[in-house]
Motif scaffolding. Sequence first.
Motif, PDB file in Angstrom:
ATOM      1  N   GLN A  99       0.827  -1.193   0.000  1.00  0.00           N
ATOM      2  CA  GLN A  99       0.000   0.000   0.000  1.00  0.00           C
ATOM      3  C   GLN A  99       0.873   1.258   0.000  1.00  0.00           C
ATOM      4  N   TYR A 100       0.378   2.278  -0.673  1.00  0.00           N
ATOM      5  CA  TYR A 100       1.118   3.529  -0.805  1.00  0.00           C
ATOM      6  C   TYR A 100       0.217   4.719  -0.509  1.00  0.00           C
ATOM      7  N   HIS A 124      -4.521   4.413 -11.088  1.00  0.00           N
ATOM      8  CA  HIS A 124      -5.780   4.234 -11.824  1.00  0.00           C
ATOM      9  C   HIS A 124      -6.750   3.513 -10.907  1.00  0.00           C
ATOM     10  N   LYS A 125      -7.811   4.193 -10.536  1.00  0.00           N
ATOM     11  CA  LYS A 125      -8.825   3.654  -9.639  1.00  0.00           C
ATOM     12  C   LYS A 125      -8.208   3.016  -8.393  1.00  0.00           C
ATOM     13  N   ASP A 126      -7.345   3.788  -7.739  1.00  0.00           N
ATOM     14  CA  ASP A 126      -6.714   3.429  -6.465  1.00  0.00           C
ATOM     15  C   ASP A 126      -5.652   2.337  -6.570  1.00  0.00           C
ATOM     16  N   ILE A 157      -3.467   3.556   0.080  1.00  0.00           N
ATOM     17  CA  ILE A 157      -3.936   3.213   1.414  1.00  0.00           C
ATOM     18  C   ILE A 157      -5.431   3.506   1.533  1.00  0.00           C
ATOM     19  N   GLU A 158      -6.098   2.752   2.397  1.00  0.00           N
ATOM     20  CA  GLU A 158      -7.555   2.790   2.481  1.00  0.00           C
ATOM     21  C   GLU A 158      -8.108   4.191   2.698  1.00  0.00           C
ATOM     22  N   GLU A 159      -7.488   4.950   3.594  1.00  0.00           N
ATOM     23  CA  GLU A 159      -8.043   6.271   3.920  1.00  0.00           C
ATOM     24  C   GLU A 159      -7.895   7.288   2.797  1.00  0.00           C
ATOM     25  N   GLU A 160      -7.091   6.980   1.777  1.00  0.00           N
ATOM     26  CA  GLU A 160      -6.930   7.912   0.659  1.00  0.00           C
ATOM     27  C   GLU A 160      -7.579   7.394  -0.624  1.00  0.00           C
ATOM     28  N   LYS A 161      -8.247   6.252  -0.532  1.00  0.00           N
ATOM     29  CA  LYS A 161      -8.879   5.694  -1.727  1.00  0.00           C
ATOM     30  C   LYS A 161     -10.086   6.539  -2.149  1.00  0.00           C
ATOM     31  N   LYS A 162     -10.290   6.610  -3.473  1.00  0.00           N
ATOM     32  CA  LYS A 162     -11.393   7.398  -4.022  1.00  0.00           C
ATOM     33  C   LYS A 162     -12.492   6.523  -4.609  1.00  0.00           C
ATOM     34  N   TYR A 163     -12.238   5.201  -4.696  1.00  0.00           N
ATOM     35  CA  TYR A 163     -13.198   4.294  -5.321  1.00  0.00           C
ATOM     36  C   TYR A 163     -13.540   3.139  -4.386  1.00  0.00           C
ATOM     37  N   LYS A 218     -16.323   6.956  -4.745  1.00  0.00           N
ATOM     38  CA  LYS A 218     -16.984   7.111  -3.459  1.00  0.00           C
ATOM     39  C   LYS A 218     -17.633   8.480  -3.359  1.00  0.00           C
ATOM     40  N   LYS A 219     -18.688   8.549  -2.568  1.00  0.00           N
ATOM     41  CA  LYS A 219     -19.350   9.824  -2.324  1.00  0.00           C
ATOM     42  C   LYS A 219     -18.964  10.312  -0.932  1.00  0.00           C
ATOM     43  N   LYS A 220     -18.686  11.594  -0.831  1.00  0.00           N
ATOM     44  CA  LYS A 220     -18.338  12.174   0.460  1.00  0.00           C
ATOM     45  C   LYS A 220     -19.605  12.427   1.266  1.00  0.00           C
TER      46      LYS A 220
END
Length: 213
Positions: free
Chosen positions: A98-99, A119-121, A174-180, A187-189
């Motif tokens: 993870q990065y 690309h897509k996390d 890393i999970e906390e920075e993933k967008k998908y 993901k929706k905020k």
Amino acid sequence: MVDSLVPQKILTWEEVKQFDGEQGRPMYLVIDNNVYDFTDFADLHPAGPEPLKKHAGTDASAAMRAARMPSAVMDVYIHRFKVGAVDVIGGNCMAETQYRLADVQARNGKLGAPLWVVHKDSVYDVTSYVDQHPGGDDAIRAEAGTDATSAFQDVGHSDDAKTILAKYKIGEIIEEEKKYDANGKKKKKVVAAKDEGTTGRSCLNTVTCGLLG
């Protein structure tokens, strides 16, 4: 960047484990899915051989990041010890590396640094592919060190292109920075609604959340 003179190999994790530096065996460490042979370097290590021996035959990626190793050392000096990579396509990879997005930003292809994109996390090291890109290297360099999801999707790449890209995957954000999400959907905020107090407004205004794309 100095390429290793040792022929590059694809190794399974079972094979890597055998190179633990014990009883005269070579000492291999894995960093970001790349395999390095530190057998001859162990005794020359500034902190002594123990830090390398501790991780011999295993994935040392987290330990290297914890040591805050300068990217210049990682990308130029340590590269000379590279002998291959672990088999992430054949399903033999243990836990996926993870990065943080900051890790990717530092690999922007400049001054000898590797060229990574997201690309897509998923994180891809496309350093060796840049010159092979059918659309020219400029298209990839323009997205170096960034989340290239939108650019990749906008072009409308074929399934073959996606298959090629998969070969260069080295990990995930890393999970906390993933967008998908797990289905590849953005993901929706979730934003908490403001407390309206007892103004008489509908309860929906005070307890619901807004979903922002």
